[in-house]
Design a protein around this motif. Sequence first.
Motif, PDB file in Angstrom:
ATOM      1  N   LYS A  78       0.828  -1.205   0.000  1.00 17.59           N
ATOM      2  CA  LYS A  78       0.000   0.000   0.000  1.00 17.59           C
ATOM      3  C   LYS A  78       0.863   1.256   0.000  1.00 17.59           C
ATOM      4  N   ILE A  79       1.996   1.198   0.711  1.00 15.57           N
ATOM      5  CA  ILE A  79       2.894   2.350   0.728  1.00 15.57           C
ATOM      6  C   ILE A  79       3.448   2.602  -0.675  1.00 15.57           C
ATOM      7  N   LEU A  80       3.849   1.520  -1.350  1.00 19.96           N
ATOM      8  CA  LEU A  80       4.398   1.676  -2.698  1.00 19.96           C
ATOM      9  C   LEU A  80       3.340   2.164  -3.679  1.00 19.96           C
ATOM     10  N   ASP A  81       2.066   1.809  -3.454  1.00 26.33           N
ATOM     11  CA  ASP A  81       0.999   2.351  -4.296  1.00 26.33           C
ATOM     12  C   ASP A  81       0.942   3.872  -4.171  1.00 26.33           C
ATOM     13  N   LEU A  83      18.053  14.421  -2.282  1.00 24.93           N
ATOM     14  CA  LEU A  83      18.389  13.423  -3.303  1.00 24.93           C
ATOM     15  C   LEU A  83      18.993  12.158  -2.698  1.00 24.93           C
ATOM     16  N   SER A  84      19.852  12.308  -1.701  1.00 30.26           N
ATOM     17  CA  SER A  84      20.478  11.118  -1.103  1.00 30.26           C
ATOM     18  C   SER A  84      19.443  10.278  -0.369  1.00 30.26           C
ATOM     19  N   GLU A  85      18.500  10.940   0.326  1.00 33.98           N
ATOM     20  CA  GLU A  85      17.446  10.206   1.025  1.00 33.98           C
ATOM     21  C   GLU A  85      16.518   9.520   0.031  1.00 33.98           C
ATOM     22  N   LEU A  86      16.190  10.217  -1.058  1.00 36.22           N
ATOM     23  CA  LEU A  86      15.353   9.611  -2.097  1.00 36.22           C
ATOM     24  C   LEU A  86      16.035   8.383  -2.688  1.00 36.22           C
ATOM     25  N   GLU A  87      17.323   8.493  -2.956  1.00 37.76           N
ATOM     26  CA  GLU A  87      18.050   7.373  -3.556  1.00 37.76           C
ATOM     27  C   GLU A  87      18.106   6.180  -2.612  1.00 37.76           C
ATOM     28  N   SER A  88      18.279   6.435  -1.323  1.00 36.37           N
ATOM     29  CA  SER A  88      18.308   5.327  -0.361  1.00 36.37           C
ATOM     30  C   SER A  88      16.965   4.631  -0.256  1.00 36.37           C
ATOM     31  N   CYS A  89      15.897   5.338  -0.642  1.00 33.18           N
ATOM     32  CA  CYS A  89      14.550   4.743  -0.652  1.00 33.18           C
ATOM     33  C   CYS A  89      14.178   4.212  -2.029  1.00 33.18           C
ATOM     34  N   GLY A  90      15.148   4.157  -2.939  1.00 37.72           N
ATOM     35  CA  GLY A  90      14.900   3.569  -4.254  1.00 37.72           C
ATOM     36  C   GLY A  90      14.326   4.516  -5.271  1.00 37.72           C
ATOM     37  N   ILE A  91      14.349   5.850  -5.024  1.00 42.25           N
ATOM     38  CA  ILE A  91      13.784   6.828  -5.951  1.00 42.25           C
ATOM     39  C   ILE A  91      14.907   7.687  -6.506  1.00 42.25           C
ATOM     40  N   THR A  92      15.025   7.713  -7.829  1.00 40.52           N
ATOM     41  CA  THR A  92      16.072   8.493  -8.488  1.00 40.52           C
ATOM     42  C   THR A  92      15.464   9.334  -9.601  1.00 40.52           C
ATOM     43  N   LEU A  93      16.253  10.302 -10.086  1.00 39.92           N
ATOM     44  CA  LEU A  93      15.846  11.165 -11.195  1.00 39.92           C
ATOM     45  C   LEU A  93      16.725  10.864 -12.394  1.00 39.92           C
ATOM     46  N   ASP A  94      16.121  10.739 -13.581  1.00 37.90           N
ATOM     47  CA  ASP A  94      16.910  10.493 -14.782  1.00 37.90           C
ATOM     48  C   ASP A  94      17.324  11.822 -15.424  1.00 37.90           C
ATOM     49  N   GLU A  95      17.915  11.742 -16.608  1.00 33.69           N
ATOM     50  CA  GLU A  95      18.436  12.943 -17.264  1.00 33.69           C
ATOM     51  C   GLU A  95      17.341  13.923 -17.648  1.00 33.69           C
ATOM     52  N   GLN A  96      16.134  13.417 -17.908  1.00 36.85           N
ATOM     53  CA  GLN A  96      15.008  14.302 -18.258  1.00 36.85           C
ATOM     54  C   GLN A  96      14.317  14.875 -17.025  1.00 36.85           C
ATOM     55  N   ARG A 154      12.722  12.952 -14.818  1.00 37.67           N
ATOM     56  CA  ARG A 154      11.632  12.065 -14.412  1.00 37.67           C
ATOM     57  C   ARG A 154      12.065  11.177 -13.258  1.00 37.67           C
ATOM     58  N   MET A 155      11.112  10.815 -12.415  1.00 35.12           N
ATOM     59  CA  MET A 155      11.384   9.941 -11.277  1.00 35.12           C
ATOM     60  C   MET A 155      11.293   8.478 -11.701  1.00 35.12           C
ATOM     61  N   LYS A 156      12.159   7.654 -11.115  1.00 34.32           N
ATOM     62  CA  LYS A 156      12.116   6.212 -11.289  1.00 34.32           C
ATOM     63  C   LYS A 156      12.198   5.566  -9.913  1.00 34.32           C
ATOM     64  N   MET A 157      11.602   4.392  -9.792  1.00 32.21           N
ATOM     65  CA  MET A 157      11.597   3.717  -8.495  1.00 32.21           C
ATOM     66  C   MET A 157      12.133   2.305  -8.624  1.00 32.21           C
ATOM     67  N   ASP A 158      13.059   1.948  -7.758  1.00 31.58           N
ATOM     68  CA  ASP A 158      13.533   0.580  -7.615  1.00 31.58           C
ATOM     69  C   ASP A 158      12.641  -0.084  -6.569  1.00 31.58           C
ATOM     70  N   GLU A 159      11.760  -0.985  -7.011  1.00 36.42           N
ATOM     71  CA  GLU A 159      10.744  -1.536  -6.110  1.00 36.42           C
ATOM     72  C   GLU A 159      11.339  -2.315  -4.941  1.00 36.42           C
ATOM     73  N   SER A 160      12.432  -3.032  -5.165  1.00 35.92           N
ATOM     74  CA  SER A 160      13.024  -3.804  -4.070  1.00 35.92           C
ATOM     75  C   SER A 160      13.569  -2.883  -2.984  1.00 35.92           C
ATOM     76  N   LEU A 161      14.289  -1.818  -3.381  1.00 30.44           N
ATOM     77  CA  LEU A 161      14.796  -0.867  -2.398  1.00 30.44           C
ATOM     78  C   LEU A 161      13.655  -0.107  -1.719  1.00 30.44           C
ATOM     79  N   ALA A 162      12.659   0.293  -2.529  1.00 32.32           N
ATOM     80  CA  ALA A 162      11.527   1.038  -1.980  1.00 32.32           C
ATOM     81  C   ALA A 162      10.734   0.181  -0.991  1.00 32.32           C
ATOM     82  N   SER A 163      10.551  -1.109  -1.314  1.00 31.76           N
ATOM     83  CA  SER A 163       9.823  -2.001  -0.421  1.00 31.76           C
ATOM     84  C   SER A 163      10.560  -2.180   0.905  1.00 31.76           C
ATOM     85  N   GLN A 164      11.876  -2.311   0.831  1.00 31.58           N
ATOM     86  CA  GLN A 164      12.657  -2.446   2.057  1.00 31.58           C
ATOM     87  C   GLN A 164      12.601  -1.168   2.881  1.00 31.58           C
ATOM     88  N   ALA A 165      12.663  -0.011   2.199  1.00 27.74           N
ATOM     89  CA  ALA A 165      12.573   1.270   2.900  1.00 27.74           C
ATOM     90  C   ALA A 165      11.211   1.439   3.560  1.00 27.74           C
TER      91      ALA A 165
END
Length: 427
Positions: free
Chosen positions: A289-292, A333-346, A348-359
């Motif tokens: 639910k959190i990831l949703d 940005l560092s906190e977002l990255e540790s939670c699996g959320i990063t920004l690409d060159e454009q 846009r946000m991207k999420m690594d589900e495994s890191l985000a789920s653990q966070a």
Amino acid sequence: MDYNVYNYFIGNYAQKPATKYDTHKSSELRSVMKNITKMTQSSPIYLVRLSQAKQEYALNIKEAAISLSNTLSMLSEDSMDSVFAQKKAVSSDEAQVGTRIISDDYSQLPEEPVIRVNHLATTQVNVGNEYYMTGKGLSAGTYRFRVSVGDDSYDFQYNIRKDANHREVMEGLCDFINKAKIGLTATPVSRSADKIMMRIESNMTGSPDGGNLFSFKDRTGEGGDGKGIVSYYNMNNVVSRPSSASFEWNGETKETLGNTFVLGRSLEVSMYAPGDQAAQISYLPDSDKILDGVSGIIRSYNKLVDSTNNYSGQTGQSPRLIREYQNLLKPYLSELESCGITLDEQGRMKMDESLASQAAQDGDMEKLIGRDSALNRRLRKKNEEIKLNPMDYIQKKIVSYPDYGKPPKGYSYITSLYSGMLFNYYC
């Protein structure tokens, strides 16, 4: 009437179902009006040459800001409705024991138990006599029999036509029993290419008194023709008796009729296989639910970015809105990255589900975007600015500046001239 404009807005900006974040008290509506009035007191008067690109951009970023603001409000709730207050049950050995919470009242949950499965509950299985498929046994006629399942009894009447072979009789009889839906599953079984027999299994498991769960009985004295069908096919031949499940709950041995049971009307436990070691049941934040909720943030934010990049490509205007959001996100940005959320060159946000789920399970996601999060507050503040005046990000010419020598005047509906009135599901 310009039907092209009408059809465009109906197709692309149809009214959406209102949420509780889209409904407001009259005091909140007055506050929005006062904020717009205050904003326009110090704003120049603009001349906007509207194009389709400008209208689309204003509407898109306003809608995305509303969606992003609603998701952030949901994540910052201080109640049991907050996704961060939701829990899920997790087993350390999913192959042995599975579990899930079935109640919103977490106070009824038992203390995190340790479960070890000794053996599973089993069904009753009957296997009849085996015959050659093309052989013929019982003569044509009507055969009556009774099936007892638990405390219930069911009377059947089955017709065998002339010259029917064993395969036809058994397949028809199995289909006849299954369609009755009395808690039994009958199946014709072939162990060799030319022979067939009936297998009948109970849907229930376990037996409270150790007896059989079902039985068959011929009714040959009531018009049955010749030898009874139950006796002939040996349908009462029990090859596997029902047994209850045995398991250890915090070291104490217990039994249950089924392999799934509920404790305290709140925790459902399903046993899958015996285990050598006990499985630990734990209650963790509901990461799904959190990831949703996080996915909702990412979708809305990326819509803002995509709309800005598209508008910038069409008009040549610099992507100011993206820069403002990037400056807002930069300290995190560092906190977002540790939670699996990063920004690409454009941007846009991207999420690594495994890191985000653990966070989410560790509580880091709640610290980042939950109720006490500075990032959450800053994002919502920025969204309110866009909701109040999306035209601030549109190319326009200044007509006149405010006269600071006179008392300030504000216009509470000025931002609605271009976009505000097209949204009727928020204030």
